[in-house]
Write a protein that holds these residues in place. Structure first.
Motif, PDB file in Angstrom:
ATOM      1  N   LYS A  66       0.831  -1.202   0.000  1.00  0.00           N
ATOM      2  CA  LYS A  66       0.000   0.000   0.000  1.00  0.00           C
ATOM      3  C   LYS A  66       0.867   1.253   0.000  1.00  0.00           C
ATOM      4  O   LYS A  66       0.575   2.223  -0.706  1.00  0.00           O
ATOM      5  CB  LYS A  66      -0.920  -0.004   1.236  1.00  0.00           C
ATOM      6  CG  LYS A  66      -2.078  -0.984   1.155  1.00  0.00           C
ATOM      7  CD  LYS A  66      -2.849  -1.036   2.453  1.00  0.00           C
ATOM      8  CE  LYS A  66      -3.532   0.291   2.753  1.00  0.00           C
ATOM      9  NZ  LYS A  66      -4.337   0.222   3.994  1.00  0.00           N
ATOM     10  N   GLY A  67       1.941   1.229   0.792  1.00  0.00           N
ATOM     11  CA  GLY A  67       2.845   2.372   0.837  1.00  0.00           C
ATOM     12  C   GLY A  67       3.471   2.659  -0.516  1.00  0.00           C
ATOM     13  O   GLY A  67       3.575   3.817  -0.938  1.00  0.00           O
ATOM     14  N   LYS A  68       3.874   1.597  -1.223  1.00  0.00           N
ATOM     15  CA  LYS A  68       4.487   1.769  -2.544  1.00  0.00           C
ATOM     16  C   LYS A  68       3.487   2.304  -3.555  1.00  0.00           C
ATOM     17  O   LYS A  68       3.838   3.122  -4.415  1.00  0.00           O
ATOM     18  CB  LYS A  68       5.067   0.448  -3.021  1.00  0.00           C
ATOM     19  CG  LYS A  68       6.300   0.009  -2.230  1.00  0.00           C
ATOM     20  CD  LYS A  68       6.814  -1.337  -2.680  1.00  0.00           C
ATOM     21  CE  LYS A  68       8.047  -1.746  -1.868  1.00  0.00           C
ATOM     22  NZ  LYS A  68       8.551  -3.073  -2.275  1.00  0.00           N
ATOM     23  N   LEU A  69       2.254   1.858  -3.475  1.00  0.00           N
ATOM     24  CA  LEU A  69       1.219   2.373  -4.379  1.00  0.00           C
ATOM     25  C   LEU A  69       0.954   3.855  -4.118  1.00  0.00           C
ATOM     26  O   LEU A  69       0.779   4.647  -5.056  1.00  0.00           O
ATOM     27  CB  LEU A  69      -0.074   1.561  -4.221  1.00  0.00           C
ATOM     28  CG  LEU A  69      -0.038   0.128  -4.764  1.00  0.00           C
ATOM     29  CD1 LEU A  69      -1.338  -0.610  -4.422  1.00  0.00           C
ATOM     30  CD2 LEU A  69       0.174   0.127  -6.280  1.00  0.00           C
ATOM     31  N   ALA A 106      11.283   5.379  -0.929  1.00  0.00           N
ATOM     32  CA  ALA A 106      10.771   6.668  -1.399  1.00  0.00           C
ATOM     33  C   ALA A 106      11.698   7.267  -2.449  1.00  0.00           C
ATOM     34  O   ALA A 106      11.244   7.851  -3.443  1.00  0.00           O
ATOM     35  CB  ALA A 106      10.621   7.633  -0.222  1.00  0.00           C
ATOM     36  N   ALA A 107      13.003   7.105  -2.250  1.00  0.00           N
ATOM     37  CA  ALA A 107      13.973   7.628  -3.210  1.00  0.00           C
ATOM     38  C   ALA A 107      13.790   6.986  -4.574  1.00  0.00           C
ATOM     39  O   ALA A 107      13.827   7.654  -5.616  1.00  0.00           O
ATOM     40  CB  ALA A 107      15.391   7.382  -2.702  1.00  0.00           C
ATOM     41  N   ALA A 108      13.570   5.674  -4.580  1.00  0.00           N
ATOM     42  CA  ALA A 108      13.389   4.968  -5.849  1.00  0.00           C
ATOM     43  C   ALA A 108      12.138   5.443  -6.571  1.00  0.00           C
ATOM     44  O   ALA A 108      12.160   5.704  -7.779  1.00  0.00           O
ATOM     45  CB  ALA A 108      13.311   3.462  -5.601  1.00  0.00           C
ATOM     46  N   PHE A 109      11.035   5.572  -5.853  1.00  0.00           N
ATOM     47  CA  PHE A 109       9.781   5.979  -6.489  1.00  0.00           C
ATOM     48  C   PHE A 109       9.784   7.446  -6.916  1.00  0.00           C
ATOM     49  O   PHE A 109       9.009   7.833  -7.795  1.00  0.00           O
ATOM     50  CB  PHE A 109       8.598   5.698  -5.559  1.00  0.00           C
ATOM     51  CG  PHE A 109       8.111   4.288  -5.629  1.00  0.00           C
ATOM     52  CD1 PHE A 109       7.230   3.885  -6.615  1.00  0.00           C
ATOM     53  CD2 PHE A 109       8.548   3.346  -4.711  1.00  0.00           C
ATOM     54  CE1 PHE A 109       6.792   2.572  -6.692  1.00  0.00           C
ATOM     55  CE2 PHE A 109       8.126   2.037  -4.778  1.00  0.00           C
ATOM     56  CZ  PHE A 109       7.241   1.645  -5.769  1.00  0.00           C
ATOM     57  N   TYR A 144       2.335  11.495   2.226  1.00  0.00           N
ATOM     58  CA  TYR A 144       2.343  11.264   3.669  1.00  0.00           C
ATOM     59  C   TYR A 144       1.813   9.875   4.021  1.00  0.00           C
ATOM     60  O   TYR A 144       2.257   9.261   4.995  1.00  0.00           O
ATOM     61  CB  TYR A 144       1.526  12.346   4.379  1.00  0.00           C
ATOM     62  CG  TYR A 144       2.260  13.657   4.534  1.00  0.00           C
ATOM     63  CD1 TYR A 144       3.441  13.724   5.270  1.00  0.00           C
ATOM     64  CD2 TYR A 144       1.793  14.828   3.943  1.00  0.00           C
ATOM     65  CE1 TYR A 144       4.133  14.919   5.405  1.00  0.00           C
ATOM     66  CE2 TYR A 144       2.469  16.032   4.079  1.00  0.00           C
ATOM     67  CZ  TYR A 144       3.634  16.067   4.813  1.00  0.00           C
ATOM     68  OH  TYR A 144       4.324  17.247   4.944  1.00  0.00           O
ATOM     69  N   ALA A 145       0.852   9.377   3.217  1.00  0.00           N
ATOM     70  CA  ALA A 145       0.343   8.023   3.448  1.00  0.00           C
ATOM     71  C   ALA A 145       1.394   6.977   3.104  1.00  0.00           C
ATOM     72  O   ALA A 145       1.441   5.902   3.720  1.00  0.00           O
ATOM     73  CB  ALA A 145      -0.928   7.801   2.618  1.00  0.00           C
ATOM     74  N   GLY A 146       2.249   7.277   2.120  1.00  0.00           N
ATOM     75  CA  GLY A 146       3.266   6.321   1.702  1.00  0.00           C
ATOM     76  C   GLY A 146       4.508   6.330   2.555  1.00  0.00           C
ATOM     77  O   GLY A 146       5.050   5.269   2.886  1.00  0.00           O
TER      78      GLY A 146
END
Length: 322
Positions: free
Chosen positions: A5-8, A257-260, A246-248
């Motif tokens: 869910k975080g990645k989405l 987060a850096a990758a996305f 903020y949700a992720g």
């Protein structure tokens, strides 16, 4: 499941953020930079206040001075400085090239994750950072003999890189805040309320300098396309993107987060070609390819190299389950 869910959420956040370069292009030069930011933030704030309602009052009542200080820093780096550098950079470089250069965000975020959060770095991540640096140098023409560097154009690119650095600082501050809140339960980590407060702070920061840009006269002169761009910049690039962010970030680590964050240049490059008709030369394609490789390497799992690690922060990362 929580990680997925975080990645989405992060995927949605950075895909929406990637549209900022194109939407800003429609109003850059027609309005002052602070006016663009203030008006778009106003649209975002109206949308967010209607969305969060009483949750905002509850969040404010339980917030400590330190929590508020963190949000001020996030508003300063993630919105105010990011947009000021980006909008000024777009005056001297193309939207497509600016979008590619925002791909430096994963590398800068990874460096901050190592230096500030003391997250362990693998050899792939280090190589990914090097790929990003080389990609930026290729785009700038530094590695191309006889490229005839345009200092004005390079200055625009450097401002875009400063915007990427501000985004990385924002990413790191958000992760620190999420880790601290998970341990202390100091403030309810509601993404909508957090986004509303950060947006309000950033808008206040923009109001005084915007007043010197003759905003009323210049806003009266723009047409429907520019107003649509401002509305998109406010609701989608700011409100919805920050809610997803903020949700992720409370579910994923700084390296994820850096990758996305590499979705920003990818989205910007596609939209610049599709909507603005901009064409990239071979240096932009090669540099962009290297930056994208760096993005995937930073987000992958690799063999750890020897680096000083702060055990307390690593334990927080391992223990943290929102």
């Amino acid at each position: 499941m929580n990680q997925l869910k975080g990645k989405l959420y992060l995927l949605c956040a950075f895909s929406l953020a990637g549209t900022s370069v194109v939407s800003a292009r429609f109003v850059t030069g027609k309005l002052g930079n602070f006016t663009i930011t203030a008006v778009s933030l106003f649209f975002a704030l109206v949308f967010l206040v209607l969305l969060c309602g009483r949750q905002l009052i509850r969040c404010l009542s339980q917030m400590s001075f330190r929590d508020f200080g963190f949000l001020i820093l996030q508003a300063l780096c993630g919105i105010f400085l990011f947009r000021m550098f980006l909008l000024n950079g777009l005056r001297n470089t193309s939207a497509g090239e600016a979008g590619i250069l925002t791909g430096a965000t994963p590398a800068i975020t990874a460096i901050l994750a190592i230096a500030v959060l003391r997250e362990p770095a693998g050899s792939r991540k280090v190589f990914g950072i090097l790929c990003t640096v080389i990609g930026i140098l290729v785009i700038q023409g530094v590695l191309t003999p006889g490229s005839g560097l345009d200092l004005k154009h390079m200055g625009g690119n450097m401002l875009v890189l400063c915007a990427a650095a501000c985004e990385s600082v924002f990413n790191t501050l958000s992760r620190i805040s999420a880790l601290r809140n998970s341990e202390e339960s100091a403030m309810p980590s509601n993404p909508v309320s957090q986004t509303t407060i950060v947006t309000a702070i950033a808008m206040v920061l923009c109001l005084i300098p915007a007043a010197f840009e003759h905003p009323i006269k210049r806003l009266a002169a723009i047409d429907l396309l520019e107003w649509t761009a401002l509305l998109w910049y406010g609701i989608f690039v700011t409100a919805l993107a920050f809610i997803c962010w903020y949700a992720g970030i409370k579910r994923c680590g700084a390296f994820t987060a850096a990758a996305f964050s590499g979705m920003m240049p990818f989205t910007s490059m596609l939209l610049s070609a599709a909507l603005l008709g901009e064409n990239a030369d071979w240096r932009q394609w090669v540099g962009g390819f290297l930056i994208i490789i760096g993005m995937f390497l930073i987000g992958s799992k690799g063999t750890n190299i020897t680096l000083p690690i702060n055990r307390s922060i690593r334990l927080k990362e391992k223990h943290f389950q929102p």
